[in-house]
Design a protein around this motif. Structure first.
Motif, mmCIF file in Angstrom:
data_model
loop_
_atom_site.group_PDB
_atom_site.id
_atom_site.type_symbol
_atom_site.label_atom_id
_atom_site.label_comp_id
_atom_site.label_asym_id
_atom_site.label_seq_id
_atom_site.Cartn_x
_atom_site.Cartn_y
_atom_site.Cartn_z
ATOM 1 N N UNK A 1 -42.860 57.656 -27.642
ATOM 2 C CA UNK A 1 -42.106 57.065 -28.735
ATOM 3 C C UNK A 1 -40.699 56.728 -28.245
ATOM 4 N N UNK A 2 -40.067 55.792 -28.937
ATOM 5 C CA UNK A 2 -38.682 55.431 -28.653
ATOM 6 C C UNK A 2 -37.895 55.571 -29.943
ATOM 7 N N UNK A 3 -36.833 56.364 -29.902
ATOM 8 C CA UNK A 3 -36.010 56.578 -31.088
ATOM 9 C C UNK A 3 -34.737 55.754 -30.915
ATOM 10 N N UNK B 1 -27.487 59.075 -18.654
ATOM 11 C CA UNK B 1 -28.002 60.072 -19.597
ATOM 12 C C UNK B 1 -28.984 59.442 -20.574
ATOM 13 N N UNK B 2 -28.708 58.223 -21.003
ATOM 14 C CA UNK B 2 -29.618 57.539 -21.921
ATOM 15 C C UNK B 2 -30.954 57.242 -21.256
ATOM 16 N N UNK B 3 -30.902 56.792 -20.025
ATOM 17 C CA UNK B 3 -32.145 56.500 -19.301
ATOM 18 C C UNK B 3 -32.985 57.767 -19.151
ATOM 19 N N UNK B 4 -32.337 58.861 -18.797
ATOM 20 C CA UNK B 4 -33.066 60.125 -18.650
ATOM 21 C C UNK B 4 -33.647 60.564 -19.986
ATOM 22 N N UNK B 5 -32.839 60.518 -21.041
ATOM 23 C CA UNK B 5 -33.301 60.942 -22.359
ATOM 24 C C UNK B 5 -34.420 60.081 -22.901
ATOM 25 N N UNK B 6 -34.294 58.775 -22.758
ATOM 26 C CA UNK B 6 -35.333 57.864 -23.236
ATOM 27 C C UNK B 6 -36.623 58.077 -22.452
ATOM 28 N N UNK B 7 -36.506 58.277 -21.152
ATOM 29 C CA UNK B 7 -37.698 58.500 -20.325
ATOM 30 C C UNK B 7 -38.425 59.777 -20.729
ATOM 31 N N UNK B 8 -37.682 60.845 -20.922
ATOM 32 C CA UNK B 8 -38.308 62.111 -21.324
ATOM 33 C C UNK B 8 -38.971 61.968 -22.682
ATOM 34 N N UNK B 9 -38.292 61.330 -23.621
ATOM 35 C CA UNK B 9 -38.862 61.146 -24.958
ATOM 36 C C UNK B 9 -40.149 60.327 -24.884
ATOM 37 N N UNK B 10 -40.143 59.289 -24.055
ATOM 38 C CA UNK B 10 -41.336 58.457 -23.950
ATOM 39 C C UNK B 10 -42.485 59.208 -23.277
#
Length: 67
Positions: A38-40, A24-33
Motif C-alpha cells: 500500500x501507499x499512504x 527517509x521518504x524513500x525508505x519509509x515508502x519502500x517498507x510500507x509497500x
C-alpha cells in the motif's frame, strides 16, 4: 566520509534537509509497500510540514549567527 557529510551539512543546510527528507521518504515508502502493498499519500504532507519547519529553524539560526 563523515567529515565530508558534516562539511556539506554546514555549507548547504537547506540541501541537507531536502536530502534527508527524500532518503527517509524513500525508505519509509519502500517498507510500507513491501509490508502492506500500500501507499499512504498522507505521509507526504507530514514530510512537507516537517521540512518547512526545518527551513524556518535554519533561517533563524543563520540570522542569529549573523548578529
Amino acid at each position: 566520509m563523515i567529515d565530508k557529510y558534516r562539511n556539506f551539512a554546514k555549507e548547504h543546510p537547506y540541501a541537507n534537509v531536502i536530502l534527508v527528507a527524500v532518503l527517509a521518504s524513500i525508505i519509509g515508502i519502500s517498507i510500507e509497500y513491501i509490508v502492506n502493498k500500500d501507499f499512504i499519500g498522507g505521509g507526504l504532507y507530514t514530510v512537507l510540514t516537517l521540512v518547512l519547519i526545518q527551513f524556518i529553524i535554519i533561517k533563524r539560526r543563520k540570522r542569529k549567527d549573523e548578529d
